[in-house]
Design a protein around this motif. Sequence first.
Motif, PDB file in Angstrom:
ATOM      1  N   ALA A   1       0.826  -1.204   0.000  1.00  0.00           N
ATOM      2  CA  ALA A   1       0.000   0.000   0.000  1.00  0.00           C
ATOM      3  C   ALA A   1       0.865   1.262   0.000  1.00  0.00           C
ATOM      4  O   ALA A   1       0.579   2.233  -0.704  1.00  0.00           O
ATOM      5  CB  ALA A   1      -0.929  -0.012   1.208  1.00  0.00           C
ATOM      6  N   LYS A   2       1.942   1.245   0.776  1.00  0.00           N
ATOM      7  CA  LYS A   2       2.823   2.416   0.884  1.00  0.00           C
ATOM      8  C   LYS A   2       3.398   2.804  -0.466  1.00  0.00           C
ATOM      9  O   LYS A   2       3.328   3.968  -0.887  1.00  0.00           O
ATOM     10  CB  LYS A   2       3.944   2.119   1.880  1.00  0.00           C
ATOM     11  N   TYR A   3       3.966   1.841  -1.175  1.00  0.00           N
ATOM     12  CA  TYR A   3       4.579   2.136  -2.470  1.00  0.00           C
ATOM     13  C   TYR A   3       3.526   2.457  -3.527  1.00  0.00           C
ATOM     14  O   TYR A   3       3.765   3.256  -4.438  1.00  0.00           O
ATOM     15  CB  TYR A   3       5.455   0.972  -2.916  1.00  0.00           C
ATOM     16  N   LEU A   4       2.342   1.858  -3.409  1.00  0.00           N
ATOM     17  CA  LEU A   4       1.274   2.150  -4.367  1.00  0.00           C
ATOM     18  C   LEU A   4       0.801   3.597  -4.236  1.00  0.00           C
ATOM     19  O   LEU A   4       0.616   4.286  -5.247  1.00  0.00           O
ATOM     20  CB  LEU A   4       0.101   1.199  -4.146  1.00  0.00           C
ATOM     21  N   PHE A   5       0.635   4.052  -3.005  1.00  0.00           N
ATOM     22  CA  PHE A   5       0.216   5.448  -2.806  1.00  0.00           C
ATOM     23  C   PHE A   5       1.281   6.414  -3.329  1.00  0.00           C
ATOM     24  O   PHE A   5       0.958   7.431  -3.948  1.00  0.00           O
ATOM     25  CB  PHE A   5      -0.062   5.714  -1.332  1.00  0.00           C
ATOM     26  N   GLY A   6       2.530   6.112  -3.073  1.00  0.00           N
ATOM     27  CA  GLY A   6       3.607   6.956  -3.576  1.00  0.00           C
ATOM     28  C   GLY A   6       3.647   6.978  -5.097  1.00  0.00           C
ATOM     29  O   GLY A   6       3.862   8.028  -5.715  1.00  0.00           O
ATOM     30  N   LEU A   7       3.421   5.816  -5.712  1.00  0.00           N
ATOM     31  CA  LEU A   7       3.416   5.718  -7.166  1.00  0.00           C
ATOM     32  C   LEU A   7       2.275   6.531  -7.764  1.00  0.00           C
ATOM     33  O   LEU A   7       2.474   7.282  -8.734  1.00  0.00           O
ATOM     34  CB  LEU A   7       3.290   4.250  -7.584  1.00  0.00           C
ATOM     35  N   ILE A   8       1.089   6.398  -7.204  1.00  0.00           N
ATOM     36  CA  ILE A   8      -0.069   7.127  -7.726  1.00  0.00           C
ATOM     37  C   ILE A   8       0.156   8.636  -7.652  1.00  0.00           C
ATOM     38  O   ILE A   8      -0.114   9.372  -8.608  1.00  0.00           O
ATOM     39  CB  ILE A   8      -1.342   6.737  -6.937  1.00  0.00           C
ATOM     40  N   THR A   9       0.682   9.109  -6.526  1.00  0.00           N
ATOM     41  CA  THR A   9       0.953  10.541  -6.379  1.00  0.00           C
ATOM     42  C   THR A   9       1.927  11.030  -7.424  1.00  0.00           C
ATOM     43  O   THR A   9       1.701  12.055  -8.096  1.00  0.00           O
ATOM     44  CB  THR A   9       1.517  10.831  -4.970  1.00  0.00           C
ATOM     45  N   THR A  10       3.010  10.307  -7.613  1.00  0.00           N
ATOM     46  CA  THR A  10       4.045  10.698  -8.588  1.00  0.00           C
ATOM     47  C   THR A  10       3.485  10.707 -10.006  1.00  0.00           C
ATOM     48  O   THR A  10       3.742  11.643 -10.786  1.00  0.00           O
ATOM     49  CB  THR A  10       5.238   9.727  -8.511  1.00  0.00           C
ATOM     50  N   GLU A  11       2.722   9.678 -10.351  1.00  0.00           N
ATOM     51  CA  GLU A  11       2.145   9.587 -11.700  1.00  0.00           C
ATOM     52  C   GLU A  11       1.269  10.787 -12.013  1.00  0.00           C
ATOM     53  O   GLU A  11       1.346  11.369 -13.101  1.00  0.00           O
ATOM     54  CB  GLU A  11       1.325   8.302 -11.837  1.00  0.00           C
ATOM     55  N   TYR A  12       0.425  11.161 -11.076  1.00  0.00           N
ATOM     56  CA  TYR A  12      -0.510  12.246 -11.352  1.00  0.00           C
ATOM     57  C   TYR A  12       0.166  13.611 -11.350  1.00  0.00           C
ATOM     58  O   TYR A  12      -0.261  14.517 -12.083  1.00  0.00           O
ATOM     59  CB  TYR A  12      -1.685  12.202 -10.373  1.00  0.00           C
ATOM     60  N   VAL A  13       1.188  13.786 -10.572  1.00  0.00           N
ATOM     61  CA  VAL A  13       1.962  15.038 -10.643  1.00  0.00           C
ATOM     62  C   VAL A  13       2.572  15.186 -12.031  1.00  0.00           C
ATOM     63  O   VAL A  13       2.507  16.255 -12.656  1.00  0.00           O
ATOM     64  CB  VAL A  13       3.060  15.067  -9.558  1.00  0.00           C
ATOM     65  N   ILE A  14       3.140  14.106 -12.554  1.00  0.00           N
ATOM     66  CA  ILE A  14       3.773  14.141 -13.881  1.00  0.00           C
ATOM     67  C   ILE A  14       2.742  14.404 -14.976  1.00  0.00           C
ATOM     68  O   ILE A  14       2.954  15.252 -15.859  1.00  0.00           O
ATOM     69  CB  ILE A  14       4.528  12.824 -14.151  1.00  0.00           C
ATOM     70  N   ILE A  15       1.596  13.698 -14.933  1.00  0.00           N
ATOM     71  CA  ILE A  15       0.600  13.874 -15.995  1.00  0.00           C
ATOM     72  C   ILE A  15      -0.024  15.262 -15.944  1.00  0.00           C
ATOM     73  O   ILE A  15      -0.385  15.841 -16.982  1.00  0.00           O
ATOM     74  CB  ILE A  15      -0.486  12.778 -15.929  1.00  0.00           C
ATOM     75  N   ILE A  16      -0.133  15.848 -14.762  1.00  0.00           N
ATOM     76  CA  ILE A  16      -0.664  17.215 -14.653  1.00  0.00           C
ATOM     77  C   ILE A  16       0.301  18.208 -15.301  1.00  0.00           C
ATOM     78  O   ILE A  16      -0.120  19.122 -16.029  1.00  0.00           O
ATOM     79  CB  ILE A  16      -0.918  17.574 -13.176  1.00  0.00           C
TER      80      ILE A  16
END
Length: 510
Positions: free
Chosen positions: A174-189
């Motif tokens: 869960a920890k790494y998944l939340f970090g991954l999701i945050t990073t992905e959306y910052v980049i796509i924004i």
Amino acid sequence: MLKSSVKSRFIITVFVNFLRSALSFATGLIIARNLGPGSYGDYSFLLASFVAVNKVLEMGTSNAFYTFMSQKPRSKKFVGSYVAWQFLQFVVPLTIIGLFFPNTWINLIWLGQQRELILLAFAAVFMQQQAWQTMVQIGESMRLTFRVQIMNLCLAMAHIILVTAMWQLDFLSAKYLFGLITTEYVIIILISCKVIPLIQLSNDPLNGKALFKEYRTYCTPLILYSLLGFIHDFADRWLLQNFGGSKEQGFYSIGYQFSVISLLATGSMLNIFWKEIAEAHESEDRERMLHLYQKVCRFLYFSTAATSAFLIPWSEEITRITLGPTFVEGHMVIAVMFFYAAHRALFMVNGSMLLATGQTRFHFISGGIFMILSIPTSYFIQAPTSAAIPGLGWGAMGMAIKVTIFSIIMVNIVTWWIGRQYEKSFNWTYQIVGMGGALTLGWLAFSLVKQLAAGLSLGLYLQVGAACLLYFPMIVALLWQFPWIAGTSREEMRSILIRAKILRKAPFGE
């Protein structure tokens, strides 16, 4: 132009959404299967809790922003003021939870989850549900559907690749998944700031007082609604986590995820529908609004019902194949959530109709009443018989049944009310004929294939394929016999088939 056509934008969105949804669904299965019901339940609980928190933070301003952007062109300062408001929504709660919430509050609210994990979950949900949705809304308000959907597809492709890599490298948590999701959306924004031509927005001056009045008028009824929405959604998940445990949370969450399969067309159409209704409302084109509303409601209900009706009989097999034996116990939850999806589609359309036309007061009253009634119902369904105020202890199945029944009742009351506003009589028979007919045909195809498989020893995949071959023509025949259940006509169906070069002459007479 192509991008200005509702039908072409819908077709583009359905096609891309199909690919994106398939990727997202596969990613969700990888996560659920490898985390297991318990850990997946904890992961889903944190996600759901902050989806609820975001409702109270934004206080309806997201709906107001998209409605205002859809009505007419807006300036850079208009967009900038909303982005500044969103920045506050992110920073203030992050600071309060991270620095000021005592551990006793953390344990009470999130039932023993670690503070670091809670903060990561908040960041992930905010970037996905708030920040990225703002970019999507800006793009859709400009009718840049194709660009928005391509970015969504690229994001889904990148996510499944990275999740698969984490799984193979044994980093899936869960920890790494939340970090991954945050990073992905910052980049796509950041990428979307280049893809969506924000520079084309005007430099008109911003009247702060007038803008605040616009938001206040639209959002005032939604502030209390947002608070009720937070309490309702959080209470549902908290009660399930507290009384049922992580495993029941996992069953309900995966059932909800499976129901999204049937909502593919709805998710594809919603932003387009909102945009067109808001613009027609601004132009006072009541005839177009009513035509769009009726057509979209019936089409989306039937398409969702037809998909769900085929999948319901196969829920146990689907669960075993996709998630493994640890989730099979929850296959009936998945079946009920498939049924729930059809009225969920109407619920989403009704909400969009009310918000796009600024009818936030009725949206608050109708939704608020049902949420107030829903919370004690959730307690009664979830609490064990040994509790101080005894309940039924039905766990995930109880929650699935509750949301389905409440959705059916609420949808039809709101649909009746909307009809009254446009002096159109309330007609619910398309729901009975559509769902009843589709379910009958779904079970008929399932039963015939099972009898055939017993004699020919067919494997599961061949059984499903044979069921599809039986079910599809039966559904087409149902639709041809009663085209009004999908908001269409035989003439329109024939025209679509001819244009698609599938059929140049209708096989049935009038």
